[in-house]
Design an enzyme around this catalytic site. Structure first.
Site, PDB file in Angstrom:
ATOM      1  N   LEU A  54      12.834   6.695 -18.300  1.00  0.00           N
ATOM      2  CA  LEU A  54      11.377   6.931 -18.199  1.00  0.00           C
ATOM      3  C   LEU A  54      10.563   5.940 -19.028  1.00  0.00           C
ATOM      4  O   LEU A  54       9.422   6.225 -19.391  1.00  0.00           O
ATOM      5  CB  LEU A  54      11.031   8.385 -18.579  1.00  0.00           C
ATOM      6  CG  LEU A  54      11.694   9.460 -17.702  1.00  0.00           C
ATOM      7  CD1 LEU A  54      11.231  10.854 -18.110  1.00  0.00           C
ATOM      8  CD2 LEU A  54      11.396   9.220 -16.222  1.00  0.00           C
ATOM      9  N   ALA A 104      17.535   0.235 -11.987  1.00  0.00           N
ATOM     10  CA  ALA A 104      16.998   0.273 -13.358  1.00  0.00           C
ATOM     11  C   ALA A 104      16.974  -1.135 -13.929  1.00  0.00           C
ATOM     12  O   ALA A 104      17.957  -1.868 -13.840  1.00  0.00           O
ATOM     13  CB  ALA A 104      17.849   1.175 -14.239  1.00  0.00           C
ATOM     14  N   TYR A 115      14.528 -12.876 -17.547  1.00  0.00           N
ATOM     15  CA  TYR A 115      14.597 -11.921 -16.431  1.00  0.00           C
ATOM     16  C   TYR A 115      15.341 -12.539 -15.248  1.00  0.00           C
ATOM     17  O   TYR A 115      16.272 -11.946 -14.685  1.00  0.00           O
ATOM     18  CB  TYR A 115      13.174 -11.525 -16.024  1.00  0.00           C
ATOM     19  CG  TYR A 115      13.079 -10.671 -14.781  1.00  0.00           C
ATOM     20  CD1 TYR A 115      13.267  -9.298 -14.852  1.00  0.00           C
ATOM     21  CD2 TYR A 115      12.781 -11.231 -13.539  1.00  0.00           C
ATOM     22  CE1 TYR A 115      13.182  -8.497 -13.706  1.00  0.00           C
ATOM     23  CE2 TYR A 115      12.683 -10.451 -12.396  1.00  0.00           C
ATOM     24  CZ  TYR A 115      12.881  -9.087 -12.485  1.00  0.00           C
ATOM     25  OH  TYR A 115      12.794  -8.307 -11.350  1.00  0.00           O
ATOM     26  N   ASN A 120       7.607  -9.644  -3.193  1.00  0.00           N
ATOM     27  CA  ASN A 120       6.567  -8.864  -3.902  1.00  0.00           C
ATOM     28  C   ASN A 120       6.362  -7.511  -3.247  1.00  0.00           C
ATOM     29  O   ASN A 120       5.702  -7.420  -2.218  1.00  0.00           O
ATOM     30  CB  ASN A 120       5.263  -9.661  -3.942  1.00  0.00           C
ATOM     31  CG  ASN A 120       5.370 -10.815  -4.912  1.00  0.00           C
ATOM     32  OD1 ASN A 120       6.121 -11.755  -4.679  1.00  0.00           O
ATOM     33  ND2 ASN A 120       4.656 -10.728  -6.012  1.00  0.00           N
ATOM     34  N   PHE A 172      -5.880 -15.266 -11.779  1.00  0.00           N
ATOM     35  CA  PHE A 172      -5.475 -16.450 -12.546  1.00  0.00           C
ATOM     36  C   PHE A 172      -5.228 -17.576 -11.552  1.00  0.00           C
ATOM     37  O   PHE A 172      -4.352 -17.478 -10.698  1.00  0.00           O
ATOM     38  CB  PHE A 172      -4.226 -16.146 -13.379  1.00  0.00           C
ATOM     39  CG  PHE A 172      -4.478 -15.085 -14.421  1.00  0.00           C
ATOM     40  CD1 PHE A 172      -5.080 -15.404 -15.630  1.00  0.00           C
ATOM     41  CD2 PHE A 172      -4.157 -13.754 -14.161  1.00  0.00           C
ATOM     42  CE1 PHE A 172      -5.344 -14.421 -16.577  1.00  0.00           C
ATOM     43  CE2 PHE A 172      -4.413 -12.768 -15.102  1.00  0.00           C
ATOM     44  CZ  PHE A 172      -5.006 -13.099 -16.317  1.00  0.00           C
ATOM     45  N   ARG A 228       2.071 -15.167  -1.637  1.00  0.00           N
ATOM     46  CA  ARG A 228       3.272 -14.381  -1.901  1.00  0.00           C
ATOM     47  C   ARG A 228       3.695 -13.687  -0.615  1.00  0.00           C
ATOM     48  O   ARG A 228       2.899 -13.507   0.304  1.00  0.00           O
ATOM     49  CB  ARG A 228       3.004 -13.299  -2.969  1.00  0.00           C
ATOM     50  CG  ARG A 228       2.727 -13.833  -4.362  1.00  0.00           C
ATOM     51  CD  ARG A 228       3.979 -14.435  -4.999  1.00  0.00           C
ATOM     52  NE  ARG A 228       3.722 -14.932  -6.345  1.00  0.00           N
ATOM     53  CZ  ARG A 228       3.304 -16.165  -6.644  1.00  0.00           C
ATOM     54  NH1 ARG A 228       3.085 -17.042  -5.672  1.00  0.00           N
ATOM     55  NH2 ARG A 228       3.123 -16.525  -7.899  1.00  0.00           N
ATOM     56  N   ARG A 276      -2.019 -19.191 -15.022  1.00  0.00           N
ATOM     57  CA  ARG A 276      -1.126 -18.951 -16.151  1.00  0.00           C
ATOM     58  C   ARG A 276       0.051 -19.918 -16.072  1.00  0.00           C
ATOM     59  O   ARG A 276       0.570 -20.184 -14.983  1.00  0.00           O
ATOM     60  CB  ARG A 276      -0.601 -17.520 -16.137  1.00  0.00           C
ATOM     61  CG  ARG A 276      -1.691 -16.508 -16.385  1.00  0.00           C
ATOM     62  CD  ARG A 276      -1.127 -15.126 -16.495  1.00  0.00           C
ATOM     63  NE  ARG A 276      -0.600 -14.651 -15.217  1.00  0.00           N
ATOM     64  CZ  ARG A 276      -0.455 -13.368 -14.904  1.00  0.00           C
ATOM     65  NH1 ARG A 276      -0.789 -12.437 -15.780  1.00  0.00           N
ATOM     66  NH2 ARG A 276       0.031 -13.001 -13.745  1.00  0.00           N
TER      67      ARG A 276
HETATM   68  N1  LIG Z   1       8.541  -4.425  -7.575  1.00  0.00           N
HETATM   69  C1  LIG Z   1       8.883  -5.645  -7.221  1.00  0.00           C
HETATM   70  O1  LIG Z   1       8.091  -6.374  -6.599  1.00  0.00           O
HETATM   71  C2  LIG Z   1      10.257  -6.191  -7.564  1.00  0.00           C
HETATM   72  C3  LIG Z   1      10.539  -7.526  -7.237  1.00  0.00           C
HETATM   73  C4  LIG Z   1      11.785  -8.032  -7.535  1.00  0.00           C
HETATM   74  C5  LIG Z   1      12.770  -7.239  -8.109  1.00  0.00           C
HETATM   75  N2  LIG Z   1      12.454  -5.951  -8.453  1.00  0.00           N
HETATM   76  C6  LIG Z   1      13.526  -5.134  -9.069  1.00  0.00           C
HETATM   77  O2  LIG Z   1      13.604  -3.877  -8.403  1.00  0.00           O
HETATM   78  C7  LIG Z   1      13.998  -2.869  -9.319  1.00  0.00           C
HETATM   79  C8  LIG Z   1      12.994  -1.740  -9.282  1.00  0.00           C
HETATM   80  O3  LIG Z   1      11.726  -2.255  -9.669  1.00  0.00           O
HETATM   81  P1  LIG Z   1      10.382  -1.413  -9.652  1.00  0.00           P
HETATM   82  O4  LIG Z   1       9.317  -2.308  -9.160  1.00  0.00           O
HETATM   83  O5  LIG Z   1      10.618  -0.120  -9.008  1.00  0.00           O
HETATM   84  O6  LIG Z   1      10.137  -1.267 -11.214  1.00  0.00           O
HETATM   85  P2  LIG Z   1       9.889   0.033 -12.104  1.00  0.00           P
HETATM   86  O7  LIG Z   1       9.648  -0.439 -13.489  1.00  0.00           O
HETATM   87  O8  LIG Z   1       8.892   0.925 -11.471  1.00  0.00           O
HETATM   88  O9  LIG Z   1      11.311   0.746 -12.001  1.00  0.00           O
HETATM   89  C9  LIG Z   1      12.357   0.505 -12.893  1.00  0.00           C
HETATM   90  C10 LIG Z   1      12.822   1.836 -13.403  1.00  0.00           C
HETATM   91  O10 LIG Z   1      13.894   1.611 -14.305  1.00  0.00           O
HETATM   92  C11 LIG Z   1      13.696   2.417 -15.433  1.00  0.00           C
HETATM   93  N3  LIG Z   1      14.382   1.789 -16.565  1.00  0.00           N
HETATM   94  C12 LIG Z   1      14.003   0.683 -17.246  1.00  0.00           C
HETATM   95  N4  LIG Z   1      14.887   0.446 -18.218  1.00  0.00           N
HETATM   96  C13 LIG Z   1      15.839   1.416 -18.129  1.00  0.00           C
HETATM   97  C14 LIG Z   1      16.996   1.717 -18.860  1.00  0.00           C
HETATM   98  N5  LIG Z   1      17.389   0.976 -19.918  1.00  0.00           N
HETATM   99  N6  LIG Z   1      17.745   2.775 -18.490  1.00  0.00           N
HETATM  100  C15 LIG Z   1      17.365   3.573 -17.454  1.00  0.00           C
HETATM  101  N7  LIG Z   1      16.264   3.339 -16.732  1.00  0.00           N
HETATM  102  C16 LIG Z   1      15.521   2.279 -17.070  1.00  0.00           C
HETATM  103  C17 LIG Z   1      12.198   2.519 -15.636  1.00  0.00           C
HETATM  104  O11 LIG Z   1      11.811   3.678 -16.374  1.00  0.00           O
HETATM  105  C18 LIG Z   1      11.727   2.591 -14.191  1.00  0.00           C
HETATM  106  O12 LIG Z   1      11.663   3.923 -13.744  1.00  0.00           O
HETATM  107  C19 LIG Z   1      14.115  -3.549 -10.676  1.00  0.00           C
HETATM  108  O13 LIG Z   1      15.460  -3.888 -10.872  1.00  0.00           O
HETATM  109  C20 LIG Z   1      13.258  -4.799 -10.526  1.00  0.00           C
HETATM  110  O14 LIG Z   1      13.692  -5.819 -11.402  1.00  0.00           O
HETATM  111  C21 LIG Z   1      11.225  -5.399  -8.186  1.00  0.00           C
END
Ligand SMILES: NC(=O)c1ccc[n+]([C@@H]2O[C@H](COP(=O)([O-])OP(=O)(O)OC[C@H]3O[C@@H](n4cnc5c(N)ncnc54)[C@H](O)[C@@H]3O)[C@@H](O)[C@H]2O)c1
Length: 319
Positions: A34, A79, A148, A177, A214, A221, A280
């Site tokens: 969370l 996660a 990252y 995205n 920015f 995208r 940026r």
């Molecule tokens: N949203 C995008 O456009 C996008 C693009 C590329 C990759 N991603 C990848 O998709 C995945 C989901 O992304 P999202 O956009 O839903 O992000 P988000 O931050 O909403 O979801 C990530 C979840 O992981 C949980 N989390 C973070 N660290 C944690 C830990 N140590 N242990 C347990 N839970 C943990 C967070 O509380 C969150 O609920 C991620 O791996 C992100 O890197 C997302």
């Protein structure tokens, strides 16, 4: 079917959980600390087929117990510390989450998950970095420029190699995205559409609001609606051809930020003040996916940018 969804309280994870939990034959375990996610994202959290474990994926004791005592059919490892800026500020801490937890999870699967049908790992288009060739193909040059992106790429390779070396059934997806309901706007580096939505919401609530761009807003995208992303995740997880493979998850269309801002104005019927600032450092001018590999698996996005944004705004603004 038994599903483990790490990051299941987050934006993409909760959308996946909500889709799967609708079928009461599915048992779903969510692991989320969370840090960014929110249990409110999960519709009907008390459903008897959803179990929530509040812990970090870096907690090896809890993860070992979970994976040795339960057999999962599908694991979606979502996660992560999804903020690139956070990874630049805290490379060691974010490495533990974004890389080490993945390797540990793979090893637990190797030892304990003999019946696993698929582990799907969420990687990112960030692995391509600023290499200018477009569209991005899975075999394009990768140039991960931030902790990252390096962690995502390294983890992705471990994920795929665990299939070729140890026969752990894995696939990886590189999200472009993603936008839609449940995306947390509370960071300057959150998904740009969640921030734009938040600014429009504030304006509609009669609060002072402006949106900062920015650069000149002509950066493009590949914006993909989260329900299409869930389709892609389930497609990849269920396909035999995707074993050991990585997939771009995008629509294949490039849209500029200025176009998106115009669309919001047209749909909502009013404008939010936009301020343009210098670009940026490190921002990539253009990015979009070659999604043919995913399309060959059967993927067909159901949303255009216009219909996706409309659906997103309908769901957010009526709350
Ligand atoms: N949203 C995008 O456009 C996008 C693009 C590329 C990759 N991603 C990848 O998709 C995945 C989901 O992304 P999202 O956009 O839903 O992000 P988000 O931050 O909403 O979801 C990530 C979840 O992981 C949980 N989390 C973070 N660290 C944690 C830990 N140590 N242990 C347990 N839970 C943990 C967070 O509380 C969150 O609920 C991620 O791996 C992100 O890197 C997302």
């Amino acid at each position: 079917m038994n599903y483990l969804i790490t990051g299941g309280a987050g934006f993409i994870g909760s959308t996946l959980v909500n889709r799967l939990a609708g079928d009461l034959n599915n048992q779903i375990w969510i692991v989320d600390d969370l840090s960014m996610g929110n249990l409110d994202n999960i519709v009907d959290m008390d459903k008897r087929n959803v179990q929530f474990i509040e812990t970090s994926v870096t907690d090896q004791t809890v993860m070992a117990k979970l994976l040795s005592e339960n057999q999962f059919d599908y694991i979606f490892h979502l996660a992560a510390v999804a903020s690139v800026a956070d990874s630049v500020a805290r490379p060691v801490e974010t490495h533990e989450v974004n890389f080490e937890s993945v390797l540990q999870l793979l090893e637990f699967c190797r030892k304990h998950q003999s019946g696993l049908k698929r582990l799907v790992f969420a990687s990112s288009a960030a692995v391509y970095g600023d290499e200018p060739t477009l569209p991005k193909q899975e075999e394009s040059v990768i140039r991960p420029l931030t902790p990252y992106a390096v962690d995502k790429f390294a983890a992705e390779r471990y994920v795929l190699n665990h299939y070729s070396l140890y026969n752990v059934p894995t696939s990886a997806v590189r999200f472009f995205n993603v936008y839609g309901p449940n995306q947390n706007p509370n960071s300057p580096y959150s998904g740009v559409l969640s921030i734009l939505t938040d600014r429009f919401q504030k304006m509609l609530d009669q609060q002072e609001s402006q949106f900062t761009v920015f650069g000149d807003g002509e950066q493009t995208r590949d914006f993909i609606f989260v329900e299409d992303v869930v389709d892609a995740l389930l497609l990849v997880a269920g396909s035999a051809d995707s074993l050991g493979n990585v997939y771009n998850v995008g629509t294949g269309e490039a849209t500029s930020l200025n176009t998106v801002i115009d669309l919001y104005g047209k749909i909502i019927g009013s404008e939010v003040p936009v301020v343009y600032q210098a670009g940026r450092e490190g921002d990539i001018p253009h990015s979009y996916a070659d999604n043919r590999r995913l399309v060959e698996l059967g993927f067909a996005p159901k949303y255009t940018v216009a219909s996706g944004i409309r659906t997103y705004l309908d769901s957010v603004l009526k709350k």
